[in-house]
Write an enzyme that holds these catalytic residues in place. Structure first.
Site, PDB file in Angstrom:
ATOM      1  NE  ARG A  52      -3.444   2.559   0.145  1.00 19.45           N
ATOM      2  CZ  ARG A  52      -3.087   3.388  -0.194  1.00 19.45           C
ATOM      3  NH1 ARG A  52      -2.398   3.724  -0.523  1.00 19.45           N
ATOM      4  NH2 ARG A  52      -4.012   4.482  -0.003  1.00 19.45           N
ATOM      5  CG  HIS A  55      -1.078   5.850   1.895  1.00 15.91           C
ATOM      6  ND1 HIS A  55      -0.935   4.838   2.032  1.00 15.91           N
ATOM      7  CD2 HIS A  55      -2.054   6.084   3.751  1.00 15.91           C
ATOM      8  CE1 HIS A  55      -1.021   4.134   3.310  1.00 15.91           C
ATOM      9  NE2 HIS A  55      -2.243   5.004   3.744  1.00 15.91           N
ATOM     10  CG  HIS A  57      -5.128   7.974   6.646  1.00 14.05           C
ATOM     11  ND1 HIS A  57      -5.465   7.617   4.810  1.00 14.05           N
ATOM     12  CD2 HIS A  57      -4.224   7.112   7.120  1.00 14.05           C
ATOM     13  CE1 HIS A  57      -5.189   6.202   5.394  1.00 14.05           C
ATOM     14  NE2 HIS A  57      -4.046   5.642   5.833  1.00 14.05           N
ATOM     15  CD  GLU A  62      -3.400   3.069   8.692  1.00 15.47           C
ATOM     16  OE1 GLU A  62      -3.740   4.045   8.208  1.00 15.47           O
ATOM     17  OE2 GLU A  62      -2.690   2.402   8.783  1.00 15.47           O
ATOM     18  CG  HIS A 101       1.300   6.262   6.772  1.00 14.08           C
ATOM     19  ND1 HIS A 101       0.651   6.388   7.077  1.00 14.08           N
ATOM     20  CD2 HIS A 101       0.225   4.937   6.865  1.00 14.08           C
ATOM     21  CE1 HIS A 101      -0.741   6.705   7.002  1.00 14.08           C
ATOM     22  NE2 HIS A 101      -0.928   5.232   6.724  1.00 14.08           N
ATOM     23  CD  GLU A 124      -7.587   3.146   3.030  1.00 17.70           C
ATOM     24  OE1 GLU A 124      -6.516   2.299   1.752  1.00 17.70           O
ATOM     25  OE2 GLU A 124      -6.949   3.684   3.072  1.00 17.70           O
TER      26      GLU A 124
END
Length: 348
Positions: A52, A55, A57, A62, A101, A124
Site C-alpha cells: 500500500r 500515503h 490521511h 490510523e 506511511h 480510503e
C-alpha cells in the site's frame, strides 16, 4: 433519522473489494454504514511483496491489528525521524493523523489486517498518495524537486498507484525487535505494540480480553483497542462506554448484539465472521456468543483511554435498598443480583 431505523451491523467482507497489483481493500465509512458516525474501518489484504503505497490521511489517525501474515510499515514524523517496523499476527500499530506511511506484506503468505480510523467520514478513496501527489504537479516542478530530467519524470506513474507489486523485503531491512514472549511487555518500538503477547484478562468458562490503551502504547493518543474472545453461550455483559464510540470486527464465530438508544428504543443484530458492528458513545449494549465455537472480536475505540461502566458493577455499588426500590424487587430477589463486577458471564 429515527434511531430505531439504523442498523448497527455492516457485512464488510461481502462488499465488492478494490483490487489491483496484489492487494484488496474493503472499507466502511459513515457513507456505507450510516450508524458509524465516529469511526471508520478497512479490511485490507496484501500478497507477499505488495505494498500500500506511501500515503497519508489528513482527517484521521490510523490504528491497525494484524490478523494473519506478516507486514512491514514505514512512517515519517514532522521532525524528520523515520521508523520501520515489522508486524506479526496479534500486533497493533498506530499512525497519527497526517503522518506519511507505507504498508508492505512480507513473508510467503497473504497478510490480512484491519485498519480503524478515529473519524467516521474517513475513506480510503480520499487518501493522499505519493504517486497521486507527484503526478498532479507540473512536470517541471517535479523535475526540480526530485533532481530528474523531464523525460525521466514522464516515465514516473501518471496517476495514483495505490497498490504497488514488488519483491518481498529482506528481513535485514527492518529494524524492529522480535516480539517478546514474556507476559510483561517492554515496548521496544514507538509504533508497534505486541497485543497478542499480553497476558489476557481471563474469566474462567467465559472468555478473555486483551486491551491496549494510551497507557500501554503511548503514541496511540486518540485510539484504544481490544480483542475479546467469548466461549459458546458466554455474554459480555450489558455495559456502555462514556468516553468513546465502539467499532467491532468479528474475526470468528457468531454473536448477537443489542444497542440501547434510550426512550424504549433498542436494535438487535446477528453477526458472523467478517461483519462489522458499531455502538455510539454512551449507548448501552451487550455481545453474546450464539454459536458453538469461540467468538473472537476486534474492538476499536476513538479515545486513547478505555472507560466502561458495566451493569453488574454499577448495581453492586449501590445500597441494596436503592436497587430494591428502583426495580420494585420482592423479598430475597436482591440476593440473586451480582455482588461484584461480572464482565463476562459464562453460558449455561
Amino acid at each position: 433519522m429515527n434511531p430505531s431505523s439504523l442498523s448497527f451491523k455492516y457485512e464488510l467482507e461481502k462488499k465488492e473489494p478494490r483490487t489491483n497489483d496484489g492487494g484488496t481493500t474493503r472499507g466502511a465509512s459513515v457513507k456505507e454504514f450510516p450508524a458509524s458516525v465516529g469511526i471508520a474501518g478497512v479490511s485490507m489484504r496484501l500478497q507477499p511483496g505488495s505494498m500500500r503505497e506511501l500515503h497519508w490521511h489528513a482527517n484521521a489517525a490510523e490504528w491497525a491489528y494484524v490478523i494473519s501474515g506478516t507486514v512491514r510499515t514505514t512512517i515519517i514524523h514532522p521532525d524528520g525521524q523515520s521508523y520501520t517496523d515489522n508486524f506479526e499476527p496479534g500486533d497493533v500499530w498506530y499512525f497519527p493523523k497526517g503522518y506519511g506511511h507505507s504498508i508492505q506484506a512480507t513473508g510467503t503468505e497473504e497478510c490480512h489486517f484491519i485498519l480503524i480510523f478515529d473519524n467516521g467520514n474517513f475513506s480510503e478513496d480520499h487518501t493522499f498518495s505519493v504517486t497521486d501527489f507527484v503526478s498532479s504537479m507540473p512536470p517541471e516542478i517535479v523535475a526540480q524537486n526530485l533532481g530528474l530530467s523531464l523525460d525521466e519524470v514522464s516515465e514516473l506513474p501518471q496517476k495514483e498507484v495505490y497498490f504497488a507489486a514488488g519483491v518481498v523485503p529482506d528481513e535485514l531491512s527492518v529494524n524492529a525487535a522480535a516480539r517478546p514472549e514474556e507476559s510483561d511487555i517492554e515496548l521496544t518500538s514507538l509504533h508497534r505494540y505486541p497485543l497478542h503477547s499480553q497476558q489476557p484478562r481471563i474469566i474462567p468458562g467465559g472468555g478473555l480480553q486483551r486491551l491496549v490503551t494510551h497507557k500501554e502504547f503511548p503514541i496511540s493518543t486518540t485510539m484504544a483497542g481490544s480483542v475479546l474472545e467469548l466461549q459458546p453461550g458466554a455474554l459480555r455483559e450489558m455495559h456502555w462506554h462514556p468516553n468513546a464510540d465502539e467499532w467491532q470486527y468479528f474475526i470468528s464465530g457468531q454473536a448477537e448484539m443489542s444497542v440501547f438508544l434510550a426512550e424504549g428504543v433498542s436494535v438487535t443484530e446477528q453477526f458472523n465472521a467478517g461483519d462489522v458492528g458499531y455502538v455510539p458513545m454512551g449507548a448501552g449494549h451487550y455481545i453474546k456468543n450464539t454459536g458453538d465455537t469461540v467468538c473472537k472480536v476486534l474492538i476499536g475505540f476513538n479515545s486513547g483511554t478505555y472507560e466502561s461502566i458495566d451493569l453488574s458493577e454499577w448495581l453492586a455499588g449501590n445500597p441494596k435498598d436503592v436497587v430494591i426500590t428502583n426495580f420494585g424487587l420482592k423479598e430475597g430477589e436482591i440476593e440473586k443480583f451480582p455482588q461484584k463486577k461480572v464482565f463476562i458471564k459464562p453460558g449455561k
